[in-house]
Design a protein around this motif. Structure first.
Motif, PDB file in Angstrom:
ATOM      1  N   SER A  34       7.272  26.773 -14.132  1.00 21.93           N
ATOM      2  CA  SER A  34       6.556  26.002 -15.147  1.00 21.93           C
ATOM      3  C   SER A  34       5.994  24.719 -14.554  1.00 21.93           C
ATOM      4  CB  SER A  34       7.496  25.654 -16.309  1.00 21.93           C
ATOM      5  OG  SER A  34       8.516  24.773 -15.879  1.00 21.93           O
ATOM      6  N   VAL A  35       4.998  24.206 -15.260  1.00 24.29           N
ATOM      7  CA  VAL A  35       4.434  22.890 -14.976  1.00 24.29           C
ATOM      8  C   VAL A  35       4.564  22.140 -16.293  1.00 24.29           C
ATOM      9  CG1 VAL A  35       2.359  21.611 -14.336  1.00 24.29           C
ATOM     10  CG2 VAL A  35       2.814  23.861 -13.312  1.00 24.29           C
ATOM     11  N   SER A  36       5.129  20.931 -16.247  1.00 18.93           N
ATOM     12  CA  SER A  36       5.404  20.277 -17.528  1.00 18.93           C
ATOM     13  C   SER A  36       5.460  18.770 -17.425  1.00 18.93           C
ATOM     14  CB  SER A  36       6.739  20.779 -18.084  1.00 18.93           C
ATOM     15  OG  SER A  36       7.799  20.377 -17.243  1.00 18.93           O
ATOM     16  N   GLU A  37       5.400  18.157 -18.582  1.00 20.67           N
ATOM     17  CA  GLU A  37       5.737  16.757 -18.779  1.00 20.67           C
ATOM     18  C   GLU A  37       6.820  16.766 -19.845  1.00 20.67           C
ATOM     19  OE1 GLU A  37       2.282  17.570 -19.419  1.00 20.67           O
ATOM     20  OE2 GLU A  37       1.875  17.228 -17.307  1.00 20.67           O
ATOM     21  N   GLN A  38       7.835  15.947 -19.653  1.00 18.76           N
ATOM     22  CA  GLN A  38       8.905  15.868 -20.634  1.00 18.76           C
ATOM     23  C   GLN A  38       9.403  14.442 -20.663  1.00 18.76           C
ATOM     24  OE1 GLN A  38      11.723  19.003 -20.371  1.00 18.76           O
ATOM     25  NE2 GLN A  38      13.179  18.035 -21.735  1.00 18.76           N
ATOM     26  N   LEU A  39       9.708  13.968 -21.866  1.00 19.29           N
ATOM     27  CA  LEU A  39      10.278  12.640 -21.974  1.00 19.29           C
ATOM     28  C   LEU A  39      11.398  12.636 -22.989  1.00 19.29           C
ATOM     29  CD1 LEU A  39       9.091  10.987 -24.719  1.00 19.29           C
ATOM     30  CD2 LEU A  39       7.035  11.185 -23.364  1.00 19.29           C
ATOM     31  N   ILE A  40      12.272  11.671 -22.830  1.00 15.30           N
ATOM     32  CA  ILE A  40      13.362  11.441 -23.762  1.00 15.30           C
ATOM     33  C   ILE A  40      13.060  10.090 -24.395  1.00 15.30           C
ATOM     34  CG2 ILE A  40      15.847  11.155 -24.040  1.00 15.30           C
ATOM     35  CD1 ILE A  40      16.091  12.769 -21.347  1.00 15.30           C
ATOM     36  N   ILE A  41      13.035  10.050 -25.724  1.00 14.84           N
ATOM     37  CA  ILE A  41      12.603   8.835 -26.410  1.00 14.84           C
ATOM     38  C   ILE A  41      13.513   8.526 -27.589  1.00 14.84           C
ATOM     39  CG2 ILE A  41      10.953  10.086 -27.859  1.00 14.84           C
ATOM     40  CD1 ILE A  41       9.040   7.649 -27.444  1.00 14.84           C
ATOM     41  N   GLU A  42      13.704   7.250 -27.822  1.00 22.20           N
ATOM     42  CA  GLU A  42      14.487   6.796 -28.960  1.00 22.20           C
ATOM     43  C   GLU A  42      13.621   6.823 -30.212  1.00 22.20           C
ATOM     44  OE1 GLU A  42      17.494   3.123 -29.910  1.00 22.20           O
ATOM     45  OE2 GLU A  42      15.712   2.689 -28.727  1.00 22.20           O
TER      46      GLU A  42
END
Length: 106
Positions: free
Chosen positions: A85-93
């Motif tokens: 896969s190619v991705s962008e991922q973020l963890i956010i409050e």
């Protein structure tokens, strides 16, 4: 306490291997109280580029979202996903403040 979220945009290059990732990520996400709000689905790219899959997972807290990401179970699942896969991922409050039209704010 604000909730935590994972937001991901993913292009999958090998759907069969990606299915294994989906199986492997279920236990750590559930163990940390995660639930899918968006998992694929129809979408319209309104600004910028798009990827074929979009995912939003809600956790009971930002800390739970971080703990899930760093968990042994999720890291094992991620090792399966990254090569296919190619991705962008973020963890956010999340945000718990006033909302537009909120008449209760003083």
């Amino acid at each position: 306490m604000a909730k935590g979220y994972w937001i991901g945009r993913v292009d999958v290059t090998d759907p069969e291997v990606y299915k294994e990732y989906v199986k492997l990520n279920a236990a750590p996400i559930a163990a940390h109280g995660g639930r899918f709000l968006v998992r694929g689905g129809e979408f319209v790219p309104s600004i910028g580029s798009a990827r074929e899959r979009n995912v939003v997972i809600e956790f009971p807290s930002y800390q739970a979202a971080l703990d899930c990401w760093h968990s042994e179970g999720y890291q094992a699942a991620l090792k399966v996903r990254l090569p296919v896969s190619v991705s962008e991922q973020l963890i956010i409050e999340g945000y718990d403040g006033p909302q537009p039209g909120d008449t209760t704010a003083g």
